[in-house]
Structure formats: C-alpha cells, structure tokens
Design a protein around this motif. Structure first.
Motif, mmCIF file in Angstrom:
data_model
loop_
_atom_site.group_PDB
_atom_site.id
_atom_site.type_symbol
_atom_site.label_atom_id
_atom_site.label_comp_id
_atom_site.label_asym_id
_atom_site.label_seq_id
_atom_site.Cartn_x
_atom_site.Cartn_y
_atom_site.Cartn_z
ATOM 1 N N LYS A 1 9.411 18.366 66.408
ATOM 2 C CA LYS A 1 9.883 19.641 65.488
ATOM 3 C C LYS A 1 10.759 19.847 65.620
ATOM 4 N N ASP A 2 11.459 19.913 66.832
ATOM 5 C CA ASP A 2 12.819 20.204 68.010
ATOM 6 C C ASP A 2 13.524 19.313 67.384
ATOM 7 N N ASP A 3 13.297 18.055 67.169
ATOM 8 C CA ASP A 3 14.481 17.450 66.934
ATOM 9 C C ASP A 3 14.915 17.570 65.288
ATOM 10 N N ALA A 4 14.752 17.870 64.623
ATOM 11 C CA ALA A 4 14.806 18.341 63.401
ATOM 12 C C ALA A 4 16.502 19.685 63.513
ATOM 13 N N ASP A 5 16.289 20.721 64.610
ATOM 14 C CA ASP A 5 16.905 20.815 65.126
ATOM 15 C C ASP A 5 18.237 20.863 65.533
ATOM 16 N N ARG A 6 18.593 19.745 65.635
ATOM 17 C CA ARG A 6 19.471 18.568 66.592
ATOM 18 C C ARG A 6 20.234 18.143 65.233
ATOM 19 N N PHE A 7 19.941 17.837 63.531
ATOM 20 C CA PHE A 7 19.976 17.187 62.767
ATOM 21 C C PHE A 7 22.492 17.204 62.685
ATOM 22 N N GLY A 8 22.292 18.492 62.670
ATOM 23 C CA GLY A 8 24.192 18.898 62.614
ATOM 24 C C GLY A 8 24.067 17.293 64.002
ATOM 25 N N GLU A 9 24.443 18.072 64.730
ATOM 26 C CA GLU A 9 24.705 16.971 66.588
ATOM 27 C C GLU A 9 24.314 15.597 66.166
ATOM 28 N N GLN A 10 23.004 14.921 65.061
ATOM 29 C CA GLN A 10 23.314 13.866 65.134
ATOM 30 C C GLN A 10 23.923 12.963 64.498
ATOM 31 N N VAL A 11 23.772 14.082 62.856
ATOM 32 C CA VAL A 11 24.927 14.219 61.868
ATOM 33 C C VAL A 11 26.472 12.698 62.525
ATOM 34 N N ARG A 12 27.169 13.897 63.203
ATOM 35 C CA ARG A 12 27.922 14.370 63.445
ATOM 36 C C ARG A 12 28.691 12.669 64.048
ATOM 37 N N LEU A 13 27.491 12.513 65.222
ATOM 38 C CA LEU A 13 27.359 11.432 66.310
ATOM 39 C C LEU A 13 27.545 10.227 65.148
ATOM 40 N N LEU A 14 26.496 9.753 64.163
ATOM 41 C CA LEU A 14 26.424 8.787 63.600
ATOM 42 C C LEU A 14 27.575 8.848 62.746
ATOM 43 N N LEU A 15 28.712 9.773 62.321
ATOM 44 C CA LEU A 15 29.839 9.678 61.351
ATOM 45 C C LEU A 15 30.709 9.397 62.330
#
Length: 330
Positions: A123-137
């Motif tokens: 569940k904690d991985d969802a807290d990194r969503f913003g970081e993941q989106v920025r990396l993907l972009l």
C-alpha cells in the motif's frame, strides 16, 4: 460534447475471461463506428469478474482492430509497475499506432494483501505516485536524470498524451504537473466538484496541456424506457454489493436473477447504494442529464462506462447514447 468509452472487460456468469477480452475488442470496433472519441481499458488483478489485467497488451489488440478511435488505458496503475517499463510499452504502442494512443495513469495498488505481495508492491507504494509519474514523464521527454544514460526507447520524444486518474488529492498532482484530469463522483459529486475546482485554480500550464482539461467519468445506461435503463444497472450493482459483503468481485449475473434473490440486510443496503448516482433513462432524458453534468462540472469530455449482463442491451445503450448526443452534435 466529446463522449468516450471505458470498458473493463467484465466477465459474465457462465462465460470465460478469454471471451470477455474478445468481446472488448469487438466492442471497440462498434464504438468507433458509433463515433466515440476514445476507447480505454482498465487494470485489475485476480478479480473473477474482470478479465482486463494487462491494459497495454489489451490496448494493442484494440488499436490493431480499429483505425480511427483513440485507444488508451483508464488506467495503468503505476504503483504496480516500473516507470521505465510503462514508458517503453506506450512508446511501442505509439510507434505502431501513431497519433492514436493515450496513457491514463492511476495510483491504486492490488485489491488484497495477497495480490499486492504477488505484484511485489504494498500500500505504501501508492504514496510514491507523484514521484513515479514525474519519472515516467521524464522518460517520455528525455529529461529524467535519476538513472543517467537510461533511455526508454522508443518512447523518448513520442507524443503520448498523459492523463491522471484521480478521486481527490490526485487532482492537485494533475494541476501541478499540467496534465489532463480524469475524475468521477466516487466519493460523491460534491467532493468531485471541489477537486475539479482545486485542479482548475492550481493548474500550471505545460507543453503537454496548456490549459485545464477535465474528463468526467460516469456510469450511463440508456434504453427505450426509464424502467429498462434502470434494469441495466442491476447486474453491476449486485456485483458491487457482493464484493462489499464477501470480498470478491464476481462475474455479472442476469438482472432477473438478481431481482428475485433473497438478500441479507447488508447486501440490500449496498445493492441499493450501488444503483444511485448514475445517469439512466431514455435517450432524451440521458442527453438532458449529460448536459446538466457538463454544466455543473465544466467537463471537456465524458468517459462513459456501462456494465450489464446482456451484451446486446449494453451495446444498444451505447448506440442510443451516440444517436441522441453525438449524432445531434454533428
């Protein structure tokens, strides 16, 4: 009014997951013929009632079977994946079907602890969503520096539109990153309207999206009579009620079977709740309700989802909606 489709490849009692996936591809062809703007597929893992577990693979099949309609995901659940792999997948899709691919991103993780462990995420991985989106972009535009020398070929430089799926706080991230927002009234319309307002107020223009763009997701059921339209909602409402009382989202059952079964008090409560807040009625009634929804939300686009046991009735609902809204617009 732009109308698009979200199909979750719902399974039906007595049917197979394979059949549901083939039906999704066939449905996409029909949606294209009817004039819908986009056709999106979803990501669910270990759910008996949903066959769509690999959205980019299914999107590839849909894009190959169609020629004009935009195809994408509603969405890829980024916490379940590595951003590099997601970027590469969409790069391949865009290379094969240029100018037709959308990348919808969500932050949900597996439904149960067992699924999350099998995916290798918590569940904690969802807290990194913003970081993941920025990396993907960053992989898409070639600006990521977290992994020097790593390139997401063939995605780098590919014009893949990114959409952010949100129910609340995600609207703020979409505004900050300058991305289109996809949102529904999951927590009630008041909460949705408040999130849309924050999104527009805080929107930072970007090269990807120079101005706020709001896609409102809604369940829509259309039939020749209001009673028949309400009946279309019954199978999905029962699946939702069953999942809340038994922890498993099951295949769809016929409406007549659901309406004649004896329910517990909790099942009845959840069943009745699941039928509320949707747009159902005759073509004229639903067209009027859609106009009112657009007026309240300022939506640029409506993402329609309709799940019911009888596929012929489901397809008729989409046809009637297209004839009453899209044909009138033309």
């Amino acid at each position: 009014m732009k109308l698009s489709v979200l199909d979750r490849s719902r399974t039906r009692e007595g049917g197979t997951h394979a059949a549901a996936l083939r039906e999704t591809v066939a449905f996409a062809r029909q949606a294209e013929e009817l004039g819908y703007h986009r056709f999106w597929v979803s990501e669910h893992h270990s759910v008996p009632g949903v066959a769509g577990s690999a959205p980019t693979v299914l999107a590839a099949a849909v894009a190959a079977a169609t020629s004009r309609i935009r195809v994408g995901t509603g969405g890829v659940m980024l916490p379940n994946h590595q951003p590099l792999v997601v970027a590469e997948q969409f790069g391949v899709l865009e290379a094969l079907h240029p100018g037709r691919i959308d990348m919808g991103l969500g932050r949900s993780v597996g439904f149960t602890g067992g699924v999350r462990r099998a995916l290798g995420h918590g569940k904690d991985d969802a807290d990194r969503f913003g970081e993941q989106v920025r990396l993907l972009l960053g992989y898409l535009d070639g600006t990521q520096r977290e992994h020097p020398g790593v390139h997401a070929y063939p995605a780098e430089g590919a014009p893949v539109p990114a959409f952010l799926l949100a129910t609340g706080a995600g609207a703020d991230l979409a505004a900050e990153l300058g991305l289109p927002l996809v949102i529904g009234a999951v927590r009630g319309e008041a909460a949705m309207l408040e999130a849309i307002g924050r999104y527009r107020d805080g929107f930072v223009p970007s090269a990807r999206c120079p101005a706020p763009y709001v896609v409102v997701s809604a369940t829509v059921a259309v039939a020749e009579t209001a009673e028949a339209a309400e009946r279309l909602l019954v199978p999905e409402a029962w699946s939702a009620a069953w999942s809340r009382t038994h922890g498993v989202f099951p295949p769809l059952r016929p409406a007549g079977e659901v309406l004649t079964r004896t329910m517990t008090g909790r099942e009845r409560t959840f069943f009745d709740e699941a039928r509320q807040g949707h747009l159902a009625g005759t073509p004229r009634d639903v067209a009027r309700k859609l106009d009112a929804l657009v007026a309240r939300t300022g939506a640029d686009e409506i993402l329609v989802t309709t799940s019911t046991y009888d596929r012929a009735e489901m397809l008729a609902s989409y046809r009637l909606l297209a004839e009453s809204v899209l044909a009138a617009a033309r």
